[in-house]
Write an enzyme that holds these catalytic residues in place. Structure first.
Site, PDB file in Angstrom:
ATOM      1  N   HIS A   1       6.879   1.343  -5.303  1.00 33.93           N
ATOM      2  CA  HIS A   1       6.498  -0.080  -5.324  1.00 33.93           C
ATOM      3  C   HIS A   1       7.425  -0.901  -6.245  1.00 33.93           C
ATOM      4  O   HIS A   1       6.981  -1.442  -7.266  1.00 33.93           O
ATOM      5  CB  HIS A   1       5.031  -0.254  -5.747  1.00 33.93           C
ATOM      6  CG  HIS A   1       4.450  -1.586  -5.337  1.00 33.93           C
ATOM      7  ND1 HIS A   1       3.124  -1.766  -5.041  1.00 33.93           N
ATOM      8  CD2 HIS A   1       5.018  -2.807  -5.181  1.00 33.93           C
ATOM      9  CE1 HIS A   1       2.902  -3.033  -4.735  1.00 33.93           C
ATOM     10  NE2 HIS A   1       4.056  -3.689  -4.810  1.00 33.93           N
TER      11      HIS A   1
ATOM     12  N   ARG B   1       1.474  -3.843   1.830  1.00 36.44           N
ATOM     13  CA  ARG B   1       0.432  -3.047   1.182  1.00 36.44           C
ATOM     14  C   ARG B   1       0.221  -1.780   2.005  1.00 36.44           C
ATOM     15  O   ARG B   1       0.227  -1.835   3.242  1.00 36.44           O
ATOM     16  CB  ARG B   1      -0.895  -3.820   1.131  1.00 36.44           C
ATOM     17  CG  ARG B   1      -0.944  -4.950   0.126  1.00 36.44           C
ATOM     18  CD  ARG B   1      -0.987  -4.446  -1.329  1.00 36.44           C
ATOM     19  NE  ARG B   1      -1.073  -5.536  -2.274  1.00 36.44           N
ATOM     20  CZ  ARG B   1      -0.007  -6.095  -2.875  1.00 36.44           C
ATOM     21  NH1 ARG B   1       1.204  -5.668  -2.627  1.00 36.44           N
ATOM     22  NH2 ARG B   1      -0.178  -7.069  -3.740  1.00 36.44           N
TER      23      ARG B   1
ATOM     24  N   GLU C   1      -1.958   3.791  -5.167  1.00 35.42           N
ATOM     25  CA  GLU C   1      -0.794   3.924  -6.054  1.00 35.42           C
ATOM     26  C   GLU C   1      -1.276   4.142  -7.480  1.00 35.42           C
ATOM     27  O   GLU C   1      -2.257   3.518  -7.883  1.00 35.42           O
ATOM     28  CB  GLU C   1       0.063   2.653  -5.973  1.00 35.42           C
ATOM     29  CG  GLU C   1       0.625   2.441  -4.567  1.00 35.42           C
ATOM     30  CD  GLU C   1       1.276   1.067  -4.374  1.00 35.42           C
ATOM     31  OE1 GLU C   1       1.332   0.278  -5.331  1.00 35.42           O
ATOM     32  OE2 GLU C   1       1.714   0.791  -3.259  1.00 35.42           O
TER      33      GLU C   1
HETATM   34  C1  8YV Z   1       4.126  -6.473  -7.811  1.00 37.46           C
HETATM   35  C2  8YV Z   1       3.357  -7.192  -5.464  1.00 37.46           C
HETATM   36  O1  8YV Z   1       4.647  -5.187  -7.913  1.00 37.46           O
HETATM   37  O2  8YV Z   1       3.495  -9.516  -5.768  1.00 37.46           O
HETATM   38  C3  8YV Z   1       2.895  -8.594  -5.249  1.00 37.46           C
HETATM   39  O3  8YV Z   1       1.916  -8.783  -4.515  1.00 37.46           O
HETATM   40  O4  8YV Z   1       2.864  -6.287  -4.873  1.00 37.46           O
HETATM   41  C4  8YV Z   1       4.450  -6.896  -6.408  1.00 37.46           C
HETATM   42  O5  8YV Z   1       5.344  -7.937  -6.486  1.00 37.46           O
HETATM   43  C5  8YV Z   1       2.723  -6.494  -8.295  1.00 37.46           C
HETATM   44  O6  8YV Z   1       2.155  -7.728  -8.291  1.00 37.46           O
HETATM   45  C6  8YV Z   1       2.602  -5.938  -9.714  1.00 37.46           C
HETATM   46  O7  8YV Z   1       2.003  -4.723  -9.638  1.00 37.46           O
END
Ligand code: 8YV
Length: 312
Positions: free
Chosen positions: A278, A231, A260
């Site tokens: 991302h 993050r 984001e």
């Molecule tokens: C995804 C993520 O892009 O699983 C997570 O925590 O950050 C990513 O796999 C997200 O969940 C969807 O925006």
């Protein structure tokens, strides 16, 4: 009769199709008047489907007094107020494991790209510079270098496995030492000092905010690289921009940002930054598996069974 679910934002299309086939889905993101929408559905809704950064705060939970389950799409659940969920005895689920390999692939590509400068060398070729210069400047090898993993969880382990295949040594820092053969460093600064590449794979949220700060980047030093697939909030972003600009670290590979999709434009101009929008888990296979797990948790709960991947 179908059970009713409130969906906070649009999800991956195949997941949304399956959700709409199995449940009556009320789309919060289409509501013109959010409060009126919640008031209308609150008497019947027991589950909320959340997605990535579109989570749930205490206010949303309070608007749904019959809420029993928040089924989240994503392994990270920092967009959900876990304390509020616990207080209200709301179950929260996430989608772990099914994304480990894809996120680890992304991490490995950032390590490769930031150290070997493949994207920059391609831009150099496309700009016609090969005709004028003998070759692209030499870069840095991965083999023999130390990858320091901040947060050696399931994704961190998948990254370690890949990095070892590339000849890298592994070190890590977690709150607790694990039963693994890698070097354990007791804090983030000593991990950064020990590492050629510092890889951030720890959960986001308040406890880890800005843990990669100026002191950590100083310890990483001008030959060190930073990679973040977790993050954006774990890194002090303005400080990172300054350190990249002043070449106080060698480079950064980033899949995640504090806000984001509003990535600070300063990153676009930095030659020593490799940046992705991302995409860690963003393959059809992995997003399908994540969606299936989100749906499975909803189905299990409505069938009166224990959910599969409970967080609290
Ligand atoms: C995804 C993520 O892009 O699983 C997570 O925590 O950050 C990513 O796999 C997200 O969940 C969807 O925006």
């Amino acid at each position: 009769m179908k059970h009713e679910v409130i969906l906070v934002t649009k999800v991956f299309p195949s997941t949304q199709e399956k959700m709409e086939a199995d449940f009556t889905v009320h789309k919060l993101y289409e509501a013109a008047d959010r409060e009126a929408f919640l008031k209308l559905h609150a008497p019947r809704v027991r589950a909320l489907a959340t997605f990535g950064p579109f989570g749930a705060d205490a206010k949303l939970m309070d608007a749904l007094p019959r809420l029993e389950l928040i089924s989240h799409f994503g392994v990270g659940y920092d967009s959900i107020d876990i304390g509020a969920a616990k207080q209200r005895k709301v179950i929260v689920t996430n989608t772990p494991d099914v994304l480990n390999d894809c996120v680890a692939d992304t991490a490995m590509s950032l390590i490769l790209n930031v150290m070997r400068q493949y994207p920059q060398s391609e831009n150099w070729l496309r700009a016609g510079k090969w005709l004028a210069e003998p070759g692209y400047p030499l870069t840095v090898s991965l083999g023999g270098k130390t990858l320091g993993i901040l947060g050696l969880g399931r994704i961190g382990e998948a990254i370690a496995k890949r990095a070892q295949a590339f000849g890298m040594k592994i070190a890590y820092h977690n709150r607790n030492k694990k039963d693994v053969p890698h070097a354990y460093l007791p804090d983030v600064v000593s991990l950064a000092k020990h590492s050629d590449v510092l890889l951030v794979a720890a959960p986001g949220g308040a406890p880890t905010r800005n843990i990669v700060n100026a002191a950590v980047l100083d310890a990483l030093g001008p030959q060190g690289f930073l990679v973040n697939i977790a993050r954006g909030t774990l890194i002090d972003e303005p400080v990172l921009i300054q350190y990249l600009r002043e070449k106080k670290i060698a480079g950064a590979g980033l899949d995640v940002f504090v806000k984001e999709p509003a990535v600070p434009p300063e990153f676009f101009a930095l030659e020593n930054a490799v940046i992705y929008p991302h995409v860690g888990s963003a393959t059809v296979e992995t997003r399908t598996a994540m969606g299936n797990l989100q749906l499975e948790n909803l189905r299990l709960h409505f069938a009166g069974k224990p959910v599969k991947t409970r967080v609290v």
